[in-house]
Design an enzyme around this catalytic site. Structure first.
Site, short mmCIF file in Angstrom:
data_model
loop_
_atom_site.label_atom_id
_atom_site.label_comp_id
_atom_site.label_asym_id
_atom_site.label_seq_id
_atom_site.Cartn_x
_atom_site.Cartn_y
_atom_site.Cartn_z
CG ASP A 52 -1.92 -1.11 1.23
OD1 ASP A 52 -2.43 -1.43 0.14
OD2 ASP A 52 -2.21 -1.66 2.31
CE1 TYR A 110 3.93 -6.89 3.55
CE2 TYR A 110 3.45 -9.23 3.77
CZ TYR A 110 3.36 -8.05 3.07
OH TYR A 110 2.71 -8.04 1.86
#
Length: 256
Positions: A52, A110
């Site tokens: 994003d 992540y």
């Protein structure tokens, strides 16, 4: 010929990975423009996982197909020189025609970094999130273990998520402190839209003492996004990269 690239980027100035046409710069559009310039013909890439706006990538993996003959080092250096300074191609390797950056991956990793002190960051404001309330990283770590395994993560996906279902396998979740910085590291087979940031947002409430350790397990079982914690800011999140079986002969950092 199919090639795989390892791409590093600072997502601060981009609206995200995906090229959606109008609406601002994307990492994908910048990379495709640079690759096309090297090839002198239009090229398109497929990535391992979209990020994003404001989210960074340490080793995003993409693949592209071309009939243009270039040495892998020429693809790497030629593309990087044509990219903005916030994007770099770290490596380029030829791969088999059936390799797929997204579908060949077996895991994705992540890391979320959070500055935990009274004063906001200045030098690292684009790569660190910030929480002024004192957080207990041990409580956060213990709470997060309830999410391990294959589960329905509906409570931790965004309302805009377009995935057909919310079942994902979370393989590991570690919360650790390094001085004033708390790191949340996760690995899973795949992730939903905003899933990592929503998990972190809920763990922060546990770490602050606002919610009990057992609350994370209750959220998972309840599958209701509206009662979970807020979405953590994007700047603290880095897509470390995917992991592939060793038969694809990719660099060690993306190989299981």
């Amino acid at each position: 010929m199919r090639y795989a690239l390892g791409v590093e980027y600072d997502g601060s100035d981009f609206r995200g990975w995906q090229n959606l046409g109008e609406g601002g710069p994307s990492v994908q559009a910048s990379l495709e423009q640079a690759l096309s310039s090297v090839a002198d013909t239009p090229l398109q890439v497929v990535c391992a996982g979209r990020t994003d706006a404001g989210v960074h990538g340490q080793c995003q993996v993409v693949h592209f197909d071309t009939d243009v003959v270039r040495d892998p080092r020429a693809w790497m250096l030629g593309t990087t020189t044509r990219l903005p300074r916030s994007i770099a191609v770290r490596w380029c390797v030829p791969v088999a025609d059936d390799f797929h950056a997204r579908f060949s991956a077996r895991a994705r990793r992540y890391r979320y970094r959070l500055l935990n002190r009274e004063v906001r960051p200045a030098l690292e404001r684009q790569t660190l999130s910030w929480e002024r309330r004192a957080l207990d990283e041990t409580r956060m770590h213990i709470a997060g273990q309830a999410l391990l395994g294959e589960n329905d993560f509906n409570a931790f996906r965004s309302v805009q998520c377009q995935a057909l279902h919310a079942r994902r396998e979370l393989q590991s979740l570690q919360v650790s402190r390094h001085g004033e910085v708390i790191e949340v590291s996760v690995q899973g087979n795949a992730f939903l839209h905003h899933m990592v940031r929503n998990i972190v947002g809920s763990l922060i409430l546990v770490g602050s003492g606002e919610k009990p350790v057992e609350w994370i397990a209750e959220l998972l079982a309840g599958r209701d996004r509206t009662v979970a914690g807020p979405t953590a800011p994007p700047q603290g999140l880095v897509f470390l990269g995917p992991l592939y079986p060793d038969n694809w002969h990719l660099p060690a950092e993306v190989t299981l």
